[in-house]
Design a protein around this motif. Structure first.
Motif, PDB file in Angstrom:
ATOM      1  N   ASN A 141       6.899  35.435 -16.493  1.00 53.69           N
ATOM      2  CA  ASN A 141       8.068  35.510 -15.609  1.00 53.69           C
ATOM      3  C   ASN A 141       7.956  36.693 -14.644  1.00 53.69           C
ATOM      4  N   ASN A 142       7.328  37.783 -15.118  1.00 51.72           N
ATOM      5  CA  ASN A 142       7.150  38.997 -14.300  1.00 51.72           C
ATOM      6  C   ASN A 142       8.425  39.434 -13.592  1.00 51.72           C
ATOM      7  N   ASP A 143       9.489  39.567 -14.374  1.00 50.65           N
ATOM      8  CA  ASP A 143      10.730  40.127 -13.828  1.00 50.65           C
ATOM      9  C   ASP A 143      10.462  41.575 -13.420  1.00 50.65           C
ATOM     10  N   PRO A 144      10.934  41.988 -12.240  1.00 52.47           N
ATOM     11  CA  PRO A 144      10.644  43.357 -11.790  1.00 52.47           C
ATOM     12  C   PRO A 144      11.195  44.441 -12.717  1.00 52.47           C
ATOM     13  N   ALA A 145      12.175  44.105 -13.550  1.00 51.55           N
ATOM     14  CA  ALA A 145      12.762  45.117 -14.438  1.00 51.55           C
ATOM     15  C   ALA A 145      12.432  44.862 -15.901  1.00 51.55           C
ATOM     16  N   ALA A 146      11.484  43.960 -16.172  1.00 47.86           N
ATOM     17  CA  ALA A 146      11.128  43.662 -17.561  1.00 47.86           C
ATOM     18  C   ALA A 146      10.235  44.755 -18.141  1.00 47.86           C
ATOM     19  N   ASP A 147      10.226  44.865 -19.466  1.00 44.86           N
ATOM     20  CA  ASP A 147       9.428  45.896 -20.143  1.00 44.86           C
ATOM     21  C   ASP A 147       7.954  45.525 -20.245  1.00 44.86           C
ATOM     22  N   TYR A 148       7.663  44.304 -20.697  1.00 36.24           N
ATOM     23  CA  TYR A 148       6.272  43.962 -21.020  1.00 36.24           C
ATOM     24  C   TYR A 148       5.269  44.151 -19.879  1.00 36.24           C
ATOM     25  N   PRO A 149       5.642  43.855 -18.609  1.00 37.59           N
ATOM     26  CA  PRO A 149       4.656  44.100 -17.551  1.00 37.59           C
ATOM     27  C   PRO A 149       4.147  45.552 -17.550  1.00 37.59           C
ATOM     28  N   ALA A 150       5.027  46.503 -17.907  1.00 36.20           N
ATOM     29  CA  ALA A 150       4.594  47.901 -17.955  1.00 36.20           C
ATOM     30  C   ALA A 150       3.569  48.119 -19.063  1.00 36.20           C
ATOM     31  N   ALA A 151       3.734  47.403 -20.179  1.00 36.32           N
ATOM     32  CA  ALA A 151       2.775  47.532 -21.280  1.00 36.32           C
ATOM     33  C   ALA A 151       1.442  46.919 -20.891  1.00 36.32           C
ATOM     34  N   VAL A 152       1.495  45.737 -20.299  1.00 34.92           N
ATOM     35  CA  VAL A 152       0.259  45.022 -19.952  1.00 34.92           C
ATOM     36  C   VAL A 152      -0.519  45.817 -18.907  1.00 34.92           C
ATOM     37  N   LEU A 153       0.186  46.297 -17.875  1.00 39.25           N
ATOM     38  CA  LEU A 153      -0.504  47.038 -16.807  1.00 39.25           C
ATOM     39  C   LEU A 153      -0.864  48.452 -17.265  1.00 39.25           C
ATOM     40  N   GLY A 154       0.056  49.121 -17.957  1.00 34.61           N
ATOM     41  CA  GLY A 154      -0.178  50.498 -18.377  1.00 34.61           C
ATOM     42  C   GLY A 154      -1.292  50.615 -19.402  1.00 34.61           C
ATOM     43  N   LEU A 155      -1.388  49.636 -20.270  1.00 36.44           N
ATOM     44  CA  LEU A 155      -2.448  49.674 -21.291  1.00 36.44           C
ATOM     45  C   LEU A 155      -3.715  48.972 -20.811  1.00 36.44           C
ATOM     46  N   GLY A 156      -3.676  48.394 -19.610  1.00 33.11           N
ATOM     47  CA  GLY A 156      -4.862  47.705 -19.093  1.00 33.11           C
ATOM     48  C   GLY A 156      -5.247  46.521 -19.958  1.00 33.11           C
ATOM     49  N   ALA A 157      -4.257  45.716 -20.313  1.00 31.06           N
ATOM     50  CA  ALA A 157      -4.501  44.571 -21.197  1.00 31.06           C
ATOM     51  C   ALA A 157      -5.189  43.437 -20.444  1.00 31.06           C
ATOM     52  N   THR A 158      -5.665  42.486 -21.220  1.00 25.74           N
ATOM     53  CA  THR A 158      -6.251  41.280 -20.649  1.00 25.74           C
ATOM     54  C   THR A 158      -5.345  40.104 -20.978  1.00 25.74           C
ATOM     55  N   VAL A 159      -4.995  39.331 -19.958  1.00 23.81           N
ATOM     56  CA  VAL A 159      -4.164  38.146 -20.164  1.00 23.81           C
ATOM     57  C   VAL A 159      -5.100  36.951 -20.340  1.00 23.81           C
ATOM     58  N   VAL A 160      -5.068  36.362 -21.530  1.00 21.00           N
ATOM     59  CA  VAL A 160      -5.935  35.222 -21.810  1.00 21.00           C
ATOM     60  C   VAL A 160      -5.122  33.950 -21.561  1.00 21.00           C
ATOM     61  N   THR A 161      -5.684  33.034 -20.785  1.00 20.93           N
ATOM     62  CA  THR A 161      -4.955  31.807 -20.458  1.00 20.93           C
ATOM     63  C   THR A 161      -5.744  30.583 -20.905  1.00 20.93           C
ATOM     64  N   SER A 162      -5.153  29.424 -20.670  1.00 19.26           N
ATOM     65  CA  SER A 162      -5.822  28.168 -21.000  1.00 19.26           C
ATOM     66  C   SER A 162      -7.067  27.961 -20.152  1.00 19.26           C
ATOM     67  N   GLU A 163      -7.222  28.767 -19.088  1.00 13.69           N
ATOM     68  CA  GLU A 163      -8.355  28.573 -18.182  1.00 13.69           C
ATOM     69  C   GLU A 163      -9.336  29.732 -18.136  1.00 13.69           C
ATOM     70  N   ARG A 164      -8.859  30.963 -18.376  1.00 12.90           N
ATOM     71  CA  ARG A 164      -9.711  32.138 -18.109  1.00 12.90           C
ATOM     72  C   ARG A 164      -9.082  33.395 -18.688  1.00 12.90           C
ATOM     73  N   GLU A 165      -9.755  34.525 -18.426  1.00 13.16           N
ATOM     74  CA  GLU A 165      -9.178  35.826 -18.777  1.00 13.16           C
ATOM     75  C   GLU A 165      -8.864  36.563 -17.491  1.00 13.16           C
ATOM     76  N   ILE A 166      -7.657  37.146 -17.427  1.00 13.22           N
ATOM     77  CA  ILE A 166      -7.247  37.845 -16.208  1.00 13.22           C
ATOM     78  C   ILE A 166      -6.948  39.298 -16.567  1.00 13.22           C
ATOM     79  N   GLU A 167      -7.595  40.227 -15.858  1.00 15.01           N
ATOM     80  CA  GLU A 167      -7.326  41.649 -16.075  1.00 15.01           C
ATOM     81  C   GLU A 167      -5.917  41.971 -15.561  1.00 15.01           C
TER      82      GLU A 167
END
Lengths: 155, 265
Positions: free
Chosen positions: B115-141
């Motif tokens: 959803n990437n709400d501008p005020a949501a918490d999780y985007p800060a965790a994903v970006l701040g920790l440099g996580a990898t988003v794994v999808t049905s098609e690929r991995e996205i940094e």
């Protein structure tokens, strides 16, 4: 329309529900269990809190068909016959309500808080009730009630 | 809300089929944002494709240097998970501060990140920790994932299956919550990996973002004193009834200092 089978307060029931039927609507209008209240219907106030497989949820923010196969607990399931649940007793003792509209959600939440953390302190109670709004602002007596209810539940 | 059809796939392959059979299908994860949106008639999907019964989309697994959280894992599970509490306590704290207990019992990490709400918490965790988003098609940094307000790099029909968080040496997350919604008025995630420091800010702008100047200063010295006021200009920040852009700019510095202090224990 999909048919769903759920256990509500221990009793199994099968009903057809519409795609757009909210769990709160299903409970109130199809099962006639009107103890669960709908306050805001925008998933903010917590009056509609029930348990879904043991976890508290806002039943106005869950579709009835999502609950297919689940165990649902409502405020009607708390008392043991004529004996109120210790948390209900505590709300009565401390007058933990004014108009009473938020009370079902408050009590369901309070019971869950104590079940998950029997030694919950006041800070934990206050934070644990973040999702439940009392528009009469009668919070102080609610906190007192939950403290007493927690003590009674610990036995 | 407008009427819609229901699909209950049980595998990732079935999800693709279900989507293909829909005119304008939409994934339903925890529904804590989508259901209120549907009630307001702000969305009109032809079908809701529920992800709740898809095999293998829920759970948390800890590896040697990373922790993987499956997409349908709810916030309460992340907040209570022993591996996350011990390896990345800032992530457990972040998850435990989303919404309220009832929302945390339903809302999912995949739904929040997609959803990437501008005020949501999780985007800060994903970006701040440099996580990898794994999808049905690929991995996205993470650096390539969040592309704008409510916008991500996900393609049409691409499904997040898990988020993999590298375990940092230290991390801290501090949120100034909107007192009514618990969304972030501003929140800052700071994470240290050896000689690399990442700082991610949510709630302040139209989309979560990193602060290069703070990262450089913290790389030189990982101390709260390294954060100076004015490192993030107010110009492009959100300006609304909740807070002015100048106040948000000020909060970023204050919260970043506190996040570093928290990371340092």
């Amino acid at each position: 329309m999909p048919a769903i089978t759920v256990r509500v307060n221990g009793l199994e029931v099968t009903k057809e529900v519409g795609a757009r039927t909210l769990l709160s609507t299903f409970i109130r209008e199809q099962l006639k269990l009107t103890g669960t209240h709908v306050g805001c219907d925008t998933s903010q106030c917590g009056a509609c809190v029930v348990t879904l497989d043991g976890k508290t949820v806002k039943s106005c923010a869950v579709f009835a068909w999502e609950a297919d196969g689940a165990d649902i607990g409502t405020i009607e399931g708390l008392a043991d016959g004529d004996n109120m649940h210790p948390m209900q007793e505590a709300f009565r003792e401390h007058h933990g309500l004014q108009c009473g509209f938020c009370t079902p959600g408050m009590v369901m939440t309070a019971v869950s808080l104590v079940e998950n953390n029997p030694d919950i302190d006041e800070d934990g109670i206050r934070h644990g009730l973040e999702g439940n709004i009392c528009r009469c602002t009668g919070y102080q007596n609610i906190i007192d009630a939950v403290k007493t209810g927690a003590k009674a539940m610990r036995g | 809300m407008y009427d819609f059809g229901i699909k209950n796939p049980t595998s990732v392959d079935d999800v693709k089929t279900a989507l293909g059979e829909s005119d304008d299908g939409q994934f339903l994860a925890g529904g804590q944002t989508l259901i209120p949106v549907l009630k307001q008639r702000l969305a009109m999907p032809s079908d809701l494709i529920s992800l709740a019964r898809v095999d293998g989309l829920s759970g948390i697994s800890a590896g040697g240097d990373s922790i993987s959280v499956k997409a349908m894992t709810c916030h309460a599970e992340v907040a209570a998970n022993a591996d996350i509490k011990s390896a990345i306590p800032a992530l457990a704290k972040l998850a435990g501060g989303i919404g309220d207990p009832h929302v945390r019992n339903r809302g999912t990490i995949g739904g929040s990140v997609a959803n990437n709400d501008p005020a949501a918490d999780y985007p800060a965790a994903v970006l701040g920790l440099g996580a990898t988003v794994v999808t049905s098609e690929r991995e996205i940094e993470a650096d390539n994932f969040f592309t704008g307000m409510f916008d991500t790099a996900l393609n049409e029909g691409e499904l997040i299956t898990e988020i993999s968080f590298p375990i940092p040496e230290a991390a801290g997350y501090i949120k100034f919550p909107n007192p009514a919604t618990r969304y972030a008025l501003v929140a800052v995630m700071v994470a240290k990996f050896g000689n690399t420091v990442r700082v991610a800010v949510t709630g302040a702008g139209p989309c979560v973002f990193r602060v290069a100047e703070m990262e450089q200063a913290l790389t030189a010295s990982f101390s709260p004193d390294s954060i100076k006021d004015g490192m993030v200009p107010a110009d492009d920040l959100n300006n609304d009834i909740h807070a002015s852009r100048e106040y948000r700019a000020h909060l970023i510095g204050v919260l970043a200092r506190r996040a570093v202090a928290e990371a340092n224990g």
